[in-house]
Each structure stands twice: as C-alpha cells, then as structure tokens.
Design a protein around this motif. Structure first.
Motif, PDB file in Angstrom:
ATOM      1  N   ASN A   1     -13.292 -76.418  29.949  1.00  0.00           N
ATOM      2  CA  ASN A   1     -13.910 -75.248  30.582  1.00  0.00           C
ATOM      3  C   ASN A   1     -15.435 -75.338  30.605  1.00  0.00           C
ATOM      4  O   ASN A   1     -16.101 -74.456  31.131  1.00  0.00           O
ATOM      5  N   SER A   2     -15.991 -76.409  30.059  1.00  0.00           N
ATOM      6  CA  SER A   2     -17.436 -76.648  30.144  1.00  0.00           C
ATOM      7  C   SER A   2     -17.770 -77.699  31.185  1.00  0.00           C
ATOM      8  O   SER A   2     -18.883 -78.232  31.203  1.00  0.00           O
ATOM      9  N   VAL A   3     -16.809 -78.032  32.046  1.00  0.00           N
ATOM     10  CA  VAL A   3     -17.021 -78.970  33.154  1.00  0.00           C
ATOM     11  C   VAL A   3     -17.192 -78.155  34.426  1.00  0.00           C
ATOM     12  O   VAL A   3     -16.297 -77.399  34.810  1.00  0.00           O
ATOM     13  N   LYS A   4     -18.332 -78.285  35.089  1.00  0.00           N
ATOM     14  CA  LYS A   4     -18.675 -77.408  36.215  1.00  0.00           C
ATOM     15  C   LYS A   4     -19.207 -78.200  37.410  1.00  0.00           C
ATOM     16  O   LYS A   4     -19.985 -79.135  37.236  1.00  0.00           O
ATOM     17  N   GLU A   5     -18.817 -77.771  38.589  1.00  0.00           N
ATOM     18  CA  GLU A   5     -19.438 -78.290  39.806  1.00  0.00           C
ATOM     19  C   GLU A   5     -20.766 -77.579  39.995  1.00  0.00           C
ATOM     20  O   GLU A   5     -20.871 -76.359  39.824  1.00  0.00           O
ATOM     21  N   SER A   6     -21.801 -78.330  40.342  1.00  0.00           N
ATOM     22  CA  SER A   6     -23.134 -77.740  40.445  1.00  0.00           C
ATOM     23  C   SER A   6     -23.972 -78.484  41.474  1.00  0.00           C
ATOM     24  O   SER A   6     -23.949 -79.724  41.544  1.00  0.00           O
ATOM     25  N   ALA A   7     -24.732 -77.726  42.246  1.00  0.00           N
ATOM     26  CA  ALA A   7     -25.652 -78.328  43.208  1.00  0.00           C
ATOM     27  C   ALA A   7     -26.932 -78.802  42.542  1.00  0.00           C
ATOM     28  O   ALA A   7     -27.794 -79.398  43.198  1.00  0.00           O
ATOM     29  N   ASP A   8     -27.069 -78.548  41.247  1.00  0.00           N
ATOM     30  CA  ASP A   8     -28.301 -78.903  40.530  1.00  0.00           C
ATOM     31  C   ASP A   8     -28.331 -80.360  40.074  1.00  0.00           C
ATOM     32  O   ASP A   8     -29.330 -80.805  39.525  1.00  0.00           O
ATOM     33  N   VAL A   9     -27.244 -81.101  40.267  1.00  0.00           N
ATOM     34  CA  VAL A   9     -27.209 -82.492  39.821  1.00  0.00           C
ATOM     35  C   VAL A   9     -26.779 -83.394  40.969  1.00  0.00           C
ATOM     36  O   VAL A   9     -26.139 -82.950  41.931  1.00  0.00           O
ATOM     37  N   SER A  10     -27.122 -84.679  40.862  1.00  0.00           N
ATOM     38  CA  SER A  10     -26.753 -85.636  41.907  1.00  0.00           C
ATOM     39  C   SER A  10     -25.710 -86.629  41.426  1.00  0.00           C
ATOM     40  O   SER A  10     -25.269 -87.479  42.191  1.00  0.00           O
ATOM     41  N   ALA A  11     -25.326 -86.535  40.143  1.00  0.00           N
ATOM     42  CA  ALA A  11     -24.311 -87.411  39.565  1.00  0.00           C
ATOM     43  C   ALA A  11     -23.650 -86.663  38.420  1.00  0.00           C
ATOM     44  O   ALA A  11     -24.119 -85.588  38.024  1.00  0.00           O
ATOM     45  N   VAL A  12     -22.580 -87.217  37.875  1.00  0.00           N
ATOM     46  CA  VAL A  12     -21.993 -86.620  36.673  1.00  0.00           C
ATOM     47  C   VAL A  12     -23.075 -86.595  35.595  1.00  0.00           C
ATOM     48  O   VAL A  12     -23.673 -87.629  35.277  1.00  0.00           O
ATOM     49  N   THR A  13     -23.338 -85.416  35.063  1.00  0.00           N
ATOM     50  CA  THR A  13     -24.454 -85.246  34.125  1.00  0.00           C
ATOM     51  C   THR A  13     -24.002 -84.488  32.893  1.00  0.00           C
ATOM     52  O   THR A  13     -23.478 -83.374  33.003  1.00  0.00           O
ATOM     53  N   VAL A  14     -24.194 -85.097  31.737  1.00  0.00           N
ATOM     54  CA  VAL A  14     -23.918 -84.424  30.470  1.00  0.00           C
ATOM     55  C   VAL A  14     -25.218 -83.743  30.025  1.00  0.00           C
ATOM     56  O   VAL A  14     -26.220 -84.414  29.788  1.00  0.00           O
ATOM     57  N   VAL A  15     -25.191 -82.419  29.956  1.00  0.00           N
ATOM     58  CA  VAL A  15     -26.357 -81.653  29.501  1.00  0.00           C
ATOM     59  C   VAL A  15     -26.109 -81.292  28.045  1.00  0.00           C
ATOM     60  O   VAL A  15     -25.282 -80.425  27.741  1.00  0.00           O
ATOM     61  N   VAL A  16     -26.801 -81.963  27.143  1.00  0.00           N
ATOM     62  CA  VAL A  16     -26.591 -81.760  25.710  1.00  0.00           C
ATOM     63  C   VAL A  16     -27.371 -80.522  25.283  1.00  0.00           C
ATOM     64  O   VAL A  16     -28.605 -80.512  25.309  1.00  0.00           O
TER      65      VAL A  16
END
Length: 561
Positions: A501-516
């Motif tokens: 549930n912490s996996v989100k589609e977002s226009a703020d990234v250009s690739a799969v991004t892990v935000v720690v």
C-alpha cells in the motif's frame, strides 16, 4: 511538557485585505427554492396538480429552513451564499494523498481551521490593534486540524502552536501569482506565503494527512460567532488580567475574577487570544480547546435547529465570519459538513496539542517532539481514535483504513496484479532518493546510497542513487511514473520489505523511485510499522474530552490580581 516561559512573544505585523474568491453560489445549486407554482389557480392542473405543487413547495420550504434561511426563501439563501468568501484549497507543493476507505467503505474527513490575525478591516483593527500594519500579510496564529473518524463516531482536534518551526513548501499566492520559495520557519507565517492553501500544504507535509478542506476566521468573525450563540462559558482558577508588564509588551486585555464566566463579543476574543496569562503558547491552545468544547456543548443544549431565530443569527454570523476552501463554498455544502460533525457525541471529541520541545535555535520557538509528535500524526493517518472508547481505524477487518504514506493526491493505488508481471530484477531501473529529514532531525547522510547498494546486492543491478537534494517525507514510499511499471515497483517494494500500500503511481518521478522516508533511518530492510492503539495518545498531547466541564485555567502568577 513543563512550560516556564512565554514562548514566541514579539510584535507582529497585521494583514492584507482579503479578496473574495469565486462568485457566490455555484453550478451545483439547484435553485429549487424559487418555485412559485404554489400560487396557481384551480384551473387545468386540478386537485392532483395542486397537491403535487403543494408537496413540492413544502419540500422546498423545508430544505430552505434546514439550510438556515429560516423561511426567507431562495433569495435569502442566495444572500447567505453571497456572504461566503472562498479560496483555493491548496496553493503549495504537497505530496499527501487521500486516505483509502475502510472495510465498510467509509473514509475520514479532515478540516483545517485557521484563526487569522488580519487587520484588513476597520473592525479587525478595532479588536486587534495594529492599525499601522493594516496592509501587512496576515499570520495564522491559531491552527487546528479537525479529524472526523471514518465511522463518524468520534472526532479529534490537534492544535499546532503558532511558534512551532516547520518546513513550509513552495507556495503560490492564488490572488497575485507571486511564488514563495520553500523555507523553514514558524508555522504561522505560512498564511502570509500563499494564503490558507499554503497553510494546508504545510500541514499535509508535516503530518502526512490529506486535508479535505480549510476554513479561516478573523477577529471580527470570532466576536460575531460568540454573540450568535449567546456566549460561551469559560473558567479560571485565579483572578486574571492579561496586560502589558515591564519587558513584556502586549496582552489581550482579558480581565476577570476567578470562577466560571460566560464570555461573548470582544471578551470571547480576548479569551482566545490570551497567552501571557496562561504562560505559554501550548497552554493558550488548552484554553482555546476549553472554549471550543464549551461552545459545542452550548450549541447542542440550545438545539438551534428547532429555533428559527437563533438559526438565522448563526447562519448570518457563520457565512460572514468564515472564508472557506472553494469546494465547500456554499450554504448547502457547509450545512452538509455541519451535519456530519453534529453526529459525534461530545464525550467522543478529544482536543489535543501537538507535543513540542524548545527550539535550540530560538528558545521562543518550538519544534515537534520527535516520536510523541509522530505518534499523534500516525493515529490520524491510520484513523485510530484518540479516546479509548472506539476502534483502531480498521473498520472491523483488522486492516488500517488507508495509510498516509505522504504521497500526492494525484497519485493512486496500483492496479491489482495482472498478466503484466515485473521484469527481471536485473532489468529494473531503480532510483533511490534520500527523504529522511524530519521536523526535528536532519537527513541521514548517504542513506540513499546504502539502500541502493542493498538492492544491487539482491540483483537489482540497475539501482542507483538519486542525486536530488535531500527531501523530507514522513513515510517511505515507492513511486512509479506509469501503469506498465507497476509490477516493477511492486517487485522492488517486496525486495525491501516495503508494504504494497506504499507503492504509488506518480507524475513526480520518471522511473521506479524508492523514497526513503523519516521512518527508515537505519538498516536495509524496511522496519515493520506498528499501528497505535485507540486512546494511546502521548501524555504531553494535553488531551481534553469534549464532555469535561470541570476544567479551569491556571493563571501565570505575574498576571493575577
């Protein structure tokens, strides 16, 4: 926490003139109160037609009455709509997202209430002083988040003291188009950096809670509302006089003897503005909570919805006093909102103040108190009741009703797994971003590199560090830019132990991004997150139950007489 000094005292400028937002009313208004058919003669319509028209007219009249127009009809309803000032819901950069529904399909409701120190009108200058600063931007001296539980059986209120230092995001003033860069300063300045929409964005980033609406009220509005309800009972344990003292200018002017008193008009405003006489800004929040609880009890006792005159007074005062976010900028929508709040019994309302500590950079300022502050925000994000009479926000299935992972309202949950599976681990491009900075702690140096290397060791050989500047997010999240990468993002999350549930589609990234985020400062496997239990508020949250009528304010010794 123990308060031994007055936090955050100083001379502050006044406010700019507020401008009216979108026009009165809105496309959703049906205008049915304008029905004039009930006066038709007994011609071709016959008895059935007259009965139909009479029923329609009765229904319209009842709706108008309920909406607070007290039978004055459609024109008065439109007059009330015209009283309401509106503004943009969010004018700042925020990544908070709506909480998902619980098992029963219910979602919580969050409203930000802001008390402005604006001196933009003659009435505000008369009540608040500062006529020489009339054109300066207003400050948000009172800020409270009202959280209505998903099941509508309980409500929580959290105040953040005005001198609490937080991150204020980049904001754009919706009236002038002026852009304000992100900054780190006391929270009451957010109102002057893009209006209430900037304050809302600041709160969303601070809490990870999606806030549905905001409302602001100024000095004159407080006086009008207190008069409309006929006064609110407050209590002090000693004689109080909040006045200037040597070396401590200002003061609200509140003067009353020990005991219980009903305040209204200017005296009600003095009560809400008093800070010196209580000893600190957090204690001022306690006095405000006592006032709000007392007002709620007063309204329930008066049963204003059966008192036409009182209802008219309240409707007029409320629509003139409030500026609201545009999506609730009609009488009907405000009424619907009020009906949701009305369902909560007073003994299920809990008023609190964010736990804070003294700011080491300025002893007159405050900082959120680490783990205690985060626990309060976690309870709101997970819809866990502040009292011990309710549930844990699960909706009865043991699953939390939607986490506030700090992702954008434009983000969405990934689709259910389908035939579009993840690529091989070695083919998945992954960026890792360091967002470990919190309100009280700096970023963990090298954190993104540590997590990226852990992924490489697991076979994600294309994992790399995002070189962007360190950010601040309360909870770790995995973002992906488009639906075809959802499977890849889920696979990365699985490898690190991050919940789906912490996996989100977002226009703020250009690739799969892990935000720690700030919740993962050490280790290479995401730590399991505990859901707080109902009623487990930190002791320094200063909780006050809405039905508690026995509380009185202690007066700081120099302000007794």
């Amino acid at each position: 926490m123990t308060q031994s000094s007055v936090h955050g005292e100083g001379t502050r400028p006044g406010g700019v003139r507020r401008t009216r937002g979108a026009g009165a009313g809105g496309p959703d208004e049906d205008g049915s109160g304008a029905d004039g058919g009930h006066g038709a003669g007994a011609g071709s319509g016959g008895r059935a037609g007259r009965r139909h028209r009479a029923l329609r007219w009765s229904a319209t009249t009842l709706a108008v009455l309920i909406l607070g127009t007290a039978g004055a009809g459609y024109l008065y309803y439109q007059h009330l709509n015209g009283n309401i000032e509106k503004g943009e819901r969010s004018s700042g950069d925020s990544k908070a997202r709506r909480t998902g529904p619980n098992a029963a399909g219910q979602t919580p409701l969050n409203i930000l209430l802001i008390g402005s120190d604006s001196r933009a009108s003659a009435a505000n200058v008369a009540l608040g002083g500062g006529k020489n600063h009339r054109d300066n931007p207003p400050l948000g001296d009172v800020q409270m988040l009202i959280h209505l539980a998903a099941d509508r059986k309980s409500a929580a209120v959290v105040s953040v003291p005005r001198d609490t230092r937080v991150d204020i995001p980049e904001c754009t003033d919706p009236q002038t188009g002026k852009k304000y860069p992100a900054t780190n300063t006391i929270i009451n300045e957010s109102l002057s950096r893009g209006g209430a929409g900037c304050t809302l964005a600041t709160w969303q980033n601070l809490t990870g809670v999606y806030i549905d609406h905001w409302m602001t009220i100024d000095f004159a509005g407080v006086v009008q509302m207190a008069d409309a309800v006929g006064g609110v009972e407050v209590c002090v344990n000693q004689n109080v006089w909040d006045r200037p003292l040597p070396g401590v200018p200002g003061g609200s002017g509140l003067k009353m003897k020990a005991g219980r008193h009903k305040v209204q008009g200017e005296q009600a405003l003095q009560w809400l503005r008093t800070r010196h006489a209580w000893g600190s800004d957090p204690l001022r929040a306690r006095a405000q909570h006592m006032y709000m609880n007392s007002m709620i009890r007063t309204l329930k006792q008066q049963n204003v919805f059966t008192d036409t005159g009182r209802l008219m007074d309240l409707a007029e005062a409320a629509t003139k006093s409030l500026t609201v976010s545009e999506e609730i900028g009609t009488v009907k929508k405000l009424y619907d909102l009020g009906m949701q709040l009305k369902t909560v019994p007073t003994d299920r309302i809990t008023m609190t103040t964010l736990p804070t500590v003294e700011d080491p950079q300025d002893r007159n300022h405050l900082l959120p108190a680490g783990a205690d502050a985060e626990k309060v925000w976690a309870m709101l994000r997970d819809d866990v009741s502040f009292d011990d009479k309710g549930g844990d926000g699960t909706g009865g299935d043991g699953k939390v009703s939607g986490g506030g992972s700090g992702s954008s309202s434009s983000e969405k949950e990934p689709d259910e797994p389908s035939g579009d599976s993840a690529a091989a681990d070695s083919e998945i491009g992954v960026l890792v971003r360091n967002a470990t900075r919190s309100a009280t702690l700096g970023p963990v140096a090298g954190r993104a590199g540590t997590v990226a290397q852990a992924l490489v060791r697991q076979g994600f050989t294309r994992a790399a560090t995002d070189t962007s500047a360190a950010l601040s997010e309360e909870r770790t999240v995995v973002r992906y830019p488009s639906a075809e990468l959802a499977g890849d993002a889920r696979r990365v999350a699985e490898a690190l132990g991050i919940p789906e549930n912490s996996v989100k589609e977002s226009a703020d990234v250009s690739a799969v991004t892990v935000v720690v985020g700030a919740d993962w400062r050490t280790g290479t496997t995401y730590p399991e997150q505990e859901t707080p239990e109902a009623g487990s508020l930190p002791e320094d949250a200063d909780a006050l139950n809405g039905s508690d009528t026995g509380k009185c304010m202690d007066v700081y010794a120099p302000y007794r007489w």
